[in-house]
Design an enzyme around this catalytic site. Sequence first.
Site, PDB file in Angstrom:
ATOM      1  CB  ALA A   1      -0.885   0.029   1.372  1.00  0.00           C
ATOM      2  CG  ASP A   2       0.206   4.280  -3.087  1.00  0.00           C
ATOM      3  OD1 ASP A   2      -1.123   4.329  -2.532  1.00  0.00           O
ATOM      4  OD2 ASP A   2       0.157   4.235  -4.354  1.00  0.00           O
ATOM      5  CB  SER A   3       0.966   8.204   0.947  1.00  0.00           C
ATOM      6  OG  SER A   3       1.128   8.628  -0.439  1.00  0.00           O
TER       7      SER A   3
END
Length: 75
Positions: free
Chosen positions: A32-34
């Site tokens: 997961a990214d931001s």
Amino acid sequence: MVFDKLKEIINEELGFESENLMLESTLEDMGADSLDAVELIMALEEAFDIEIAEADAVGFSSLGSIVSYIEEKIS
């Protein structure tokens, strides 16, 4: 119950298979990214009818910490 709902939301929002998730899992483990994290926080707020402060969200080190936070908010 909270963990089961969290896994369901992660599956819907991130497409990550919920049977692979443990309380020790991190958002980074799922790739997961931001932006994913923001979307997940918004989905959690809606699902549990709570508000999650940004300062609190940055402290989420694992799914277990998210579960503990939500349980505290809804009790």
